[in-house]
Motif scaffolding. Sequence first.
Motif, PDB file in Angstrom:
ATOM      1  N   GLY A  54     -17.594  24.788  -3.368  1.00  0.00           N
ATOM      2  CA  GLY A  54     -16.278  25.196  -3.838  1.00  0.00           C
ATOM      3  C   GLY A  54     -15.767  24.339  -4.958  1.00  0.00           C
ATOM      4  N   ASN A  55     -14.531  24.612  -5.353  1.00  0.00           N
ATOM      5  CA  ASN A  55     -13.876  23.883  -6.439  1.00  0.00           C
ATOM      6  C   ASN A  55     -12.709  23.079  -5.896  1.00  0.00           C
ATOM      7  N   LYS A  56     -12.389  21.998  -6.623  1.00  0.00           N
ATOM      8  CA  LYS A  56     -11.215  21.205  -6.301  1.00  0.00           C
ATOM      9  C   LYS A  56     -10.637  20.692  -7.603  1.00  0.00           C
ATOM     10  N   GLU A  57      -9.326  20.814  -7.745  1.00  0.00           N
ATOM     11  CA  GLU A  57      -8.670  20.405  -8.980  1.00  0.00           C
ATOM     12  C   GLU A  57      -7.666  19.298  -8.696  1.00  0.00           C
ATOM     13  N   ASP A  58      -7.612  18.311  -9.615  1.00  0.00           N
ATOM     14  CA  ASP A  58      -6.636  17.231  -9.505  1.00  0.00           C
ATOM     15  C   ASP A  58      -6.245  16.825 -10.914  1.00  0.00           C
ATOM     16  N   GLY A  59      -5.112  17.344 -11.367  1.00  0.00           N
ATOM     17  CA  GLY A  59      -4.666  17.040 -12.719  1.00  0.00           C
ATOM     18  C   GLY A  59      -5.641  17.575 -13.748  1.00  0.00           C
ATOM     19  N   ARG A  60      -6.151  16.684 -14.593  1.00  0.00           N
ATOM     20  CA  ARG A  60      -7.086  17.103 -15.653  1.00  0.00           C
ATOM     21  C   ARG A  60      -8.522  17.217 -15.152  1.00  0.00           C
ATOM     22  N   PHE A  61      -8.761  16.882 -13.917  1.00  0.00           N
ATOM     23  CA  PHE A  61     -10.116  16.851 -13.363  1.00  0.00           C
ATOM     24  C   PHE A  61     -10.359  18.024 -12.422  1.00  0.00           C
ATOM     25  N   THR A  62     -11.537  18.652 -12.558  1.00  0.00           N
ATOM     26  CA  THR A  62     -11.964  19.713 -11.651  1.00  0.00           C
ATOM     27  C   THR A  62     -13.388  19.425 -11.205  1.00  0.00           C
ATOM     28  N   ALA A  63     -13.601  19.423  -9.895  1.00  0.00           N
ATOM     29  CA  ALA A  63     -14.940  19.228  -9.337  1.00  0.00           C
ATOM     30  C   ALA A  63     -15.449  20.552  -8.799  1.00  0.00           C
ATOM     31  N   GLN A  64     -16.719  20.833  -9.061  1.00  0.00           N
ATOM     32  CA  GLN A  64     -17.348  22.057  -8.565  1.00  0.00           C
ATOM     33  C   GLN A  64     -18.626  21.694  -7.820  1.00  0.00           C
ATOM     34  N   VAL A  65     -18.875  22.380  -6.716  1.00  0.00           N
ATOM     35  CA  VAL A  65     -20.091  22.184  -5.945  1.00  0.00           C
ATOM     36  C   VAL A  65     -20.748  23.536  -5.727  1.00  0.00           C
ATOM     37  N   ASP A  66     -22.024  23.622  -6.068  1.00  0.00           N
ATOM     38  CA  ASP A  66     -22.823  24.823  -5.798  1.00  0.00           C
ATOM     39  C   ASP A  66     -23.999  24.393  -4.928  1.00  0.00           C
ATOM     40  N   LYS A  67     -23.842  24.522  -3.615  1.00  0.00           N
ATOM     41  CA  LYS A  67     -24.885  24.054  -2.705  1.00  0.00           C
ATOM     42  C   LYS A  67     -26.144  24.902  -2.793  1.00  0.00           C
ATOM     43  N   SER A  68     -26.006  26.170  -3.148  1.00  0.00           N
ATOM     44  CA  SER A  68     -27.187  27.033  -3.237  1.00  0.00           C
ATOM     45  C   SER A  68     -28.119  26.562  -4.346  1.00  0.00           C
ATOM     46  N   SER A  69     -27.530  25.990  -5.399  1.00  0.00           N
ATOM     47  CA  SER A  69     -28.317  25.484  -6.520  1.00  0.00           C
ATOM     48  C   SER A  69     -28.510  23.974  -6.455  1.00  0.00           C
ATOM     49  N   LYS A  70     -27.883  23.324  -5.488  1.00  0.00           N
ATOM     50  CA  LYS A  70     -27.901  21.868  -5.361  1.00  0.00           C
ATOM     51  C   LYS A  70     -27.446  21.237  -6.678  1.00  0.00           C
ATOM     52  N   TYR A  71     -26.260  21.620  -7.110  1.00  0.00           N
ATOM     53  CA  TYR A  71     -25.742  21.262  -8.428  1.00  0.00           C
ATOM     54  C   TYR A  71     -24.253  21.025  -8.306  1.00  0.00           C
ATOM     55  N   ILE A  72     -23.777  19.872  -8.835  1.00  0.00           N
ATOM     56  CA  ILE A  72     -22.347  19.612  -8.839  1.00  0.00           C
ATOM     57  C   ILE A  72     -21.902  19.241 -10.247  1.00  0.00           C
ATOM     58  N   SER A  73     -20.622  19.505 -10.523  1.00  0.00           N
ATOM     59  CA  SER A  73     -20.078  19.244 -11.850  1.00  0.00           C
ATOM     60  C   SER A  73     -18.694  18.626 -11.747  1.00  0.00           C
ATOM     61  N   LEU A  74     -18.355  17.870 -12.769  1.00  0.00           N
ATOM     62  CA  LEU A  74     -16.997  17.367 -12.949  1.00  0.00           C
ATOM     63  C   LEU A  74     -16.563  17.751 -14.356  1.00  0.00           C
ATOM     64  N   PHE A  75     -15.418  18.441 -14.452  1.00  0.00           N
ATOM     65  CA  PHE A  75     -14.867  18.813 -15.742  1.00  0.00           C
ATOM     66  C   PHE A  75     -13.615  17.976 -16.002  1.00  0.00           C
ATOM     67  N   ILE A  76     -13.517  17.477 -17.218  1.00  0.00           N
ATOM     68  CA  ILE A  76     -12.333  16.732 -17.644  1.00  0.00           C
ATOM     69  C   ILE A  76     -11.706  17.510 -18.792  1.00  0.00           C
ATOM     70  N   ARG A  77     -10.467  17.965 -18.582  1.00  0.00           N
ATOM     71  CA  ARG A  77      -9.747  18.678 -19.646  1.00  0.00           C
ATOM     72  C   ARG A  77      -8.932  17.691 -20.461  1.00  0.00           C
ATOM     73  N   ASP A  78      -8.691  18.059 -21.735  1.00  0.00           N
ATOM     74  CA  ASP A  78      -7.844  17.240 -22.606  1.00  0.00           C
ATOM     75  C   ASP A  78      -8.245  15.758 -22.510  1.00  0.00           C
ATOM     76  N   SER A  79      -9.503  15.488 -22.777  1.00  0.00           N
ATOM     77  CA  SER A  79     -10.024  14.127 -22.598  1.00  0.00           C
ATOM     78  C   SER A  79      -9.276  13.123 -23.481  1.00  0.00           C
ATOM     79  N   GLN A  80      -9.121  11.910 -22.954  1.00  0.00           N
ATOM     80  CA  GLN A  80      -8.393  10.840 -23.610  1.00  0.00           C
ATOM     81  C   GLN A  80      -9.316   9.633 -23.825  1.00  0.00           C
ATOM     82  N   PRO A  81      -9.030   8.807 -24.817  1.00  0.00           N
ATOM     83  CA  PRO A  81      -9.842   7.591 -24.992  1.00  0.00           C
ATOM     84  C   PRO A  81      -9.917   6.735 -23.727  1.00  0.00           C
TER      85      PRO A  81
END
Lengths: 111, 114
Positions: A54-81
Amino acid sequence: QKEVEQDPGPLSVPEGAIVSLNCTYSNSAFQYFMWYRQYSRKGPELLMYTYSSGNKEDGRFTAQVDKSSKYISLFIRDSQPSDSATYLCAMDDTNAGKSTFGDGTTLTVKP
Amino acid sequence: DAGVTQSPTHLIKTRGQQVTLRCSPKSGHDTVSWYQQALGQGPQFIFQYYEEEERQRGNFPDRFSGHQFPNYSSELNVNALLLGDSALYLCASSLEERSSYEQYFGPGTRLTVT
């Protein structure tokens, strides 16, 4: 082959870009999926955790988990220095109490 | 509220010596885990302590041992140091029921073995 694989980068993006960080894993018993941020010469800081798929969002960060593919991601929106750091994924069996980490992706956000 | 603290910050030892590293967990936490982080790699789990007992252990030799005290603080001991033991040693604390996914790390102790 390691249980958790993470592209080491380095990854360099302009300020305001969307960043995608990814990990793959081989152990189907992993149930908890965590993302940590580690600044140079500091300990890892927990950003987010997700249980199972599933997905989980916290502010500018979103975590995604795809267990069927054994693959996880972290997205950062509006990235800052200030997001410039090494990002570590980590995973844990239910009730195991020990985390298996990737080797981290180094991110630089340029002003 | 103090977070996880570790001492010392840096340490230089000679091969064959013994070292003791210390950790104080975040207030309210009862579980302490130790990790070794080599340069350019992710942390590797050494062991975890809960109720003064070693509950989980990673793939590390018996030269690595630990202890947890009644106040939940912990020590990591490494005997017969090898050059390959040079690393950042991290302590992480948690509540026992959340130890799989909510760990808080200290700043680490950087050990150099010469």
